[in-house]
Design a protein around this motif. Structure first.
Motif, PDB file in Angstrom:
ATOM      1  N   PHE A 207       1.372  -7.857  -4.744  1.00  0.00           N
ATOM      2  CA  PHE A 207       2.203  -6.910  -4.661  1.00  0.00           C
ATOM      3  C   PHE A 207       1.922  -5.712  -6.193  1.00  0.00           C
ATOM      4  CE2 PHE A 207       6.007  -4.511  -6.379  1.00  0.00           C
ATOM      5  CZ  PHE A 207       5.949  -3.940  -5.146  1.00  0.00           C
ATOM      6  N   ILE A 208       1.310  -7.225  -7.024  1.00  0.00           N
ATOM      7  CA  ILE A 208       1.412  -6.379  -8.205  1.00  0.00           C
ATOM      8  C   ILE A 208       0.126  -5.520  -8.416  1.00  0.00           C
ATOM      9  CG2 ILE A 208       0.949  -7.424 -10.724  1.00  0.00           C
ATOM     10  CD1 ILE A 208       3.113  -9.473 -10.045  1.00  0.00           C
ATOM     11  N   GLU A 209      -1.324  -6.375  -7.899  1.00  0.00           N
ATOM     12  CA  GLU A 209      -1.908  -6.185  -8.192  1.00  0.00           C
ATOM     13  C   GLU A 209      -2.553  -4.740  -7.750  1.00  0.00           C
ATOM     14  OE1 GLU A 209      -7.304  -7.207  -6.584  1.00  0.00           O
ATOM     15  OE2 GLU A 209      -5.659  -8.560  -6.855  1.00  0.00           O
ATOM     16  N   LYS A 210      -2.152  -3.883  -6.243  1.00  0.00           N
ATOM     17  CA  LYS A 210      -2.356  -3.009  -5.382  1.00  0.00           C
ATOM     18  C   LYS A 210      -1.210  -1.744  -5.867  1.00  0.00           C
ATOM     19  CE  LYS A 210      -3.360  -5.346  -0.732  1.00  0.00           C
ATOM     20  NZ  LYS A 210      -3.104  -5.603   0.218  1.00  0.00           N
ATOM     21  N   VAL A 211       0.017  -2.429  -6.563  1.00  0.00           N
ATOM     22  CA  VAL A 211       1.069  -1.596  -7.240  1.00  0.00           C
ATOM     23  C   VAL A 211      -0.062  -0.431  -8.707  1.00  0.00           C
ATOM     24  CG1 VAL A 211       2.614  -0.903  -7.606  1.00  0.00           C
ATOM     25  CG2 VAL A 211       2.348  -1.964  -6.077  1.00  0.00           C
ATOM     26  N   SER A 212       0.275  -2.039  -9.465  1.00  0.00           N
ATOM     27  CA  SER A 212      -0.879  -1.110 -10.668  1.00  0.00           C
ATOM     28  C   SER A 212      -1.572  -0.394 -10.660  1.00  0.00           C
ATOM     29  CB  SER A 212      -0.864  -3.140 -11.390  1.00  0.00           C
ATOM     30  OG  SER A 212      -1.888  -3.880 -11.125  1.00  0.00           O
ATOM     31  N   GLY A 213      -2.264  -0.963  -9.538  1.00  0.00           N
ATOM     32  CA  GLY A 213      -3.948  -0.321  -8.637  1.00  0.00           C
ATOM     33  C   GLY A 213      -4.022   1.266  -8.825  1.00  0.00           C
ATOM     34  N   ALA A 214      -2.884   1.505  -9.169  1.00  0.00           N
ATOM     35  CA  ALA A 214      -1.953   2.760  -8.375  1.00  0.00           C
ATOM     36  C   ALA A 214      -1.313   3.776  -9.730  1.00  0.00           C
ATOM     37  CB  ALA A 214      -0.729   3.031  -7.295  1.00  0.00           C
ATOM     38  N   GLY A 215      -1.079   2.354 -10.450  1.00  0.00           N
ATOM     39  CA  GLY A 215      -1.429   2.947 -11.908  1.00  0.00           C
ATOM     40  C   GLY A 215      -0.077   2.410 -12.779  1.00  0.00           C
ATOM     41  N   VAL A 216       0.594   1.858 -12.345  1.00  0.00           N
ATOM     42  CA  VAL A 216       2.519   1.124 -12.273  1.00  0.00           C
ATOM     43  C   VAL A 216       1.666   0.108 -13.137  1.00  0.00           C
ATOM     44  CG1 VAL A 216       4.227  -0.444 -12.450  1.00  0.00           C
ATOM     45  CG2 VAL A 216       3.246   2.049 -10.963  1.00  0.00           C
TER      46      VAL A 216
ATOM     47  N   VAL B  46       6.410   5.630 -14.907  1.00  0.00           N
ATOM     48  CA  VAL B  46       6.802   5.268 -13.215  1.00  0.00           C
ATOM     49  C   VAL B  46       6.792   4.148 -13.877  1.00  0.00           C
ATOM     50  CG1 VAL B  46       7.316   5.155 -11.237  1.00  0.00           C
ATOM     51  CG2 VAL B  46       6.566   7.240 -12.354  1.00  0.00           C
ATOM     52  N   THR B  47       7.786   3.308 -13.477  1.00  0.00           N
ATOM     53  CA  THR B  47       8.025   1.618 -12.883  1.00  0.00           C
ATOM     54  C   THR B  47       8.763   0.843 -11.871  1.00  0.00           C
ATOM     55  OG1 THR B  47      10.089   0.742 -14.362  1.00  0.00           O
ATOM     56  CG2 THR B  47       8.390   1.716 -15.596  1.00  0.00           C
ATOM     57  N   VAL B  48       8.243  -0.318 -11.687  1.00  0.00           N
ATOM     58  CA  VAL B  48       8.999  -0.746 -10.754  1.00  0.00           C
ATOM     59  C   VAL B  48      10.302  -2.007  -9.847  1.00  0.00           C
ATOM     60  CG1 VAL B  48       8.228  -1.933  -8.212  1.00  0.00           C
ATOM     61  CG2 VAL B  48       6.998  -0.010  -9.079  1.00  0.00           C
ATOM     62  N   LYS B  49      10.814  -2.110 -10.072  1.00  0.00           N
ATOM     63  CA  LYS B  49      11.739  -3.212  -9.957  1.00  0.00           C
ATOM     64  C   LYS B  49      11.535  -3.899  -8.768  1.00  0.00           C
ATOM     65  CE  LYS B  49      16.226  -5.184 -11.220  1.00  0.00           C
ATOM     66  NZ  LYS B  49      16.325  -5.366  -9.949  1.00  0.00           N
ATOM     67  N   CYS B  50      10.893  -4.788  -8.507  1.00  0.00           N
ATOM     68  CA  CYS B  50      10.743  -5.853  -7.286  1.00  0.00           C
ATOM     69  C   CYS B  50      11.157  -7.271  -7.098  1.00  0.00           C
ATOM     70  CB  CYS B  50       9.643  -5.174  -7.665  1.00  0.00           C
ATOM     71  SG  CYS B  50       8.489  -6.547  -7.938  1.00  0.00           S
TER      72      CYS B  50
ATOM     73  N   ALA C  70       1.086  -1.367   0.715  1.00  0.00           N
ATOM     74  CA  ALA C  70       0.273   0.160   0.019  1.00  0.00           C
ATOM     75  C   ALA C  70       1.072   1.293  -0.078  1.00  0.00           C
ATOM     76  CB  ALA C  70      -1.030  -0.172   1.095  1.00  0.00           C
ATOM     77  N   LEU C  71       2.068   1.184   0.676  1.00  0.00           N
ATOM     78  CA  LEU C  71       3.056   2.654   0.592  1.00  0.00           C
ATOM     79  C   LEU C  71       3.118   2.705  -0.547  1.00  0.00           C
ATOM     80  CD1 LEU C  71       4.405   4.826   2.115  1.00  0.00           C
ATOM     81  CD2 LEU C  71       6.276   3.053   2.239  1.00  0.00           C
ATOM     82  N   VAL C  72       3.804   1.548  -1.460  1.00  0.00           N
ATOM     83  CA  VAL C  72       4.571   1.525  -2.489  1.00  0.00           C
ATOM     84  C   VAL C  72       3.136   2.168  -3.342  1.00  0.00           C
ATOM     85  CG1 VAL C  72       5.514   0.015  -4.485  1.00  0.00           C
ATOM     86  CG2 VAL C  72       5.933  -0.463  -2.432  1.00  0.00           C
ATOM     87  N   ALA C  73       2.479   1.450  -3.533  1.00  0.00           N
ATOM     88  CA  ALA C  73       1.277   2.375  -4.675  1.00  0.00           C
ATOM     89  C   ALA C  73       1.638   3.416  -4.277  1.00  0.00           C
ATOM     90  CB  ALA C  73       0.468   1.081  -4.217  1.00  0.00           C
ATOM     91  N   ASP C  74       0.903   4.292  -2.683  1.00  0.00           N
ATOM     92  CA  ASP C  74       1.071   5.867  -2.309  1.00  0.00           C
ATOM     93  C   ASP C  74       2.557   6.314  -3.507  1.00  0.00           C
ATOM     94  OD1 ASP C  74      -0.962   5.885  -1.015  1.00  0.00           O
ATOM     95  OD2 ASP C  74      -0.547   5.438   0.648  1.00  0.00           O
ATOM     96  N   CYS C  75       3.515   5.627  -3.338  1.00  0.00           N
ATOM     97  CA  CYS C  75       5.029   6.638  -3.554  1.00  0.00           C
ATOM     98  C   CYS C  75       4.819   6.226  -4.546  1.00  0.00           C
ATOM     99  CB  CYS C  75       5.977   5.742  -3.079  1.00  0.00           C
ATOM    100  SG  CYS C  75       6.634   5.283  -1.761  1.00  0.00           S
TER     101      CYS C  75
END
Length: 336
Positions: free
Chosen positions: A159-168, A139-143, A122-127
């Motif tokens: 993780f992917i579902e929540k972070v992609s929900g923020a637009g990634v 903006v991309t994410v390496k995890c 959730a914090l990553v999504a906010d970031c």
């Protein structure tokens, strides 16, 4: 807020990329790699958001125009700081900004960013939302696939579902767990087992996302196999540094062209860059340290490394040192 249209990443650039590697993938290394591949995406070393806000911006963010396509990797966990760092980076014209959610080092953990963020999607999504609001490039994410006792089968898709929900829409997944307690950063690159199958299943589960894989890939043939299996991209790490010719020479064939130089051509192409660097007060060693593995496996490779290691760091070292190192290869080839 960013009112500009978000630029797109050069088409297909992530089909092959060179990983962000601390103390290795500096601007000299990236220019060197660029001689062998004109198409692959290259990444900066990780720069913290706080450093971008408060440090010497030109030194941290400058790069050569020939490095495109190039991505800036940022580390941090404060959405406000990350958003401001993304806004500052706009002036440098990177092709992508990447958030580090994979580094396992103690220093990164103490700052609550890197791989430890796998525990806080959730914090990553906010970031990333804050970064996307200010960036004018993707903006991309390496995890990682998870950390410590997490079950990657549960953690990674969540993780992917929540972070992609923020637009990634673009994830680079290092296909190993990170053990934050008990293993060094070096061991975290080697000890936890690779799980390529899980990453492949993430692509099947999220077909609308760009899913790239990282970890343990040591040849172009291996990269092509993973692409053929359906992944959108492959990221090379240590292989691109320790034996660059084996994975970067000919890499542009993955895009159907052949624009890069061979190993000797790459050396010749670096000469003007070296001369300019020396003329500006730089040292030859700052560039040639990235070239030590260029002729790995060839006759004379040991002599090449020895000459550069012993002489390039001396005051006044110039291209005569490069010529002497090349002579070691020529002598060995003649004797073979």
């Amino acid at each position: 807020m960013n009112d500009n249209v978000v630029k797109t990443i050069p088409y297909g650039a992530h089909r092959l990329s060179v990983a962000p590697m601390m103390d290795w993938s500096d601007r000299h290394c990236r220019v060197f790699h660029r001689q062998m591949t004109k198409r692959a995406m290259v990444y900066t070393e990780m720069v913290t958001a706080a450093a971008i806000l408060h440090g010497p911006k030109n030194r941290l963010l400058d790069y050569s125009a020939e490095e495109h396509p190039i991505a800036l990797q940022i580390g941090g966990s404060d959405p406000r700081e990350l958003g401001e760092a993304a806004r500052i980076a706009r002036d440098w014209g990177y092709d992508e900004i990447n958030l580090n959610v994979g580094c396992p080092s103690d220093r990164v953990q103490s700052g609550c960013f890197g791989a430890v963020l796998m525990e806080r999607p959730a914090l990553v999504a906010d970031c990333v939302a804050a970064m996307m609001a200010e960036a004018n490039v993707p903006v991309t994410v390496k995890c990682r696939i998870g950390v410590d006792d997490q079950d990657p089968e549960i953690v990674l898709p969540d993780f992917i579902e929540k972070v992609s929900g923020a637009g990634v829409t673009h994830f680079i997944i290092h296909a190993r767990k990170a053990w934050l307690k008990g293993l060094s950063p070096k061991e975290n690159r080697e000890v936890p087992p690779l799980n390529y199958d899980l990453v492949l299943r993430m692509k099947a589960a999220f077909p609308h996302l760009t899913i790239c894989i990282n970890g343990g890939i040591t040849s172009l043939e291996q990269a092509k196999t993973l692409l053929d299996e359906g992944l959108d991209g492959v990221m090379l790490g240590r292989a691109a540094y320790h034996d660059p010719a084996s994975v970067l020479v000919g890499a542009d064939a993955l895009w159907g062209d052949a624009t890069g130089a061979d190993a000797f051509g790459a050396v010749e192409a670096m000469r003007p860059y070296m001369l300019n660097h020396i003329a500006q007060g730089g040292r030859l060693h700052q560039i040639t340290r990235h070239m030590l593995g260029l002729f790995t496996g060839r006759p004379g490779a040991r002599g090449w490394r020895r000459v550069l290691s012993e002489r390039a760091n001396k005051a006044g070292a110039g291209l005569d040192v490069l010529d002497a190192a090349l002579a070691e290869l020529q002598t060995a080839a003649t004797a073979a």
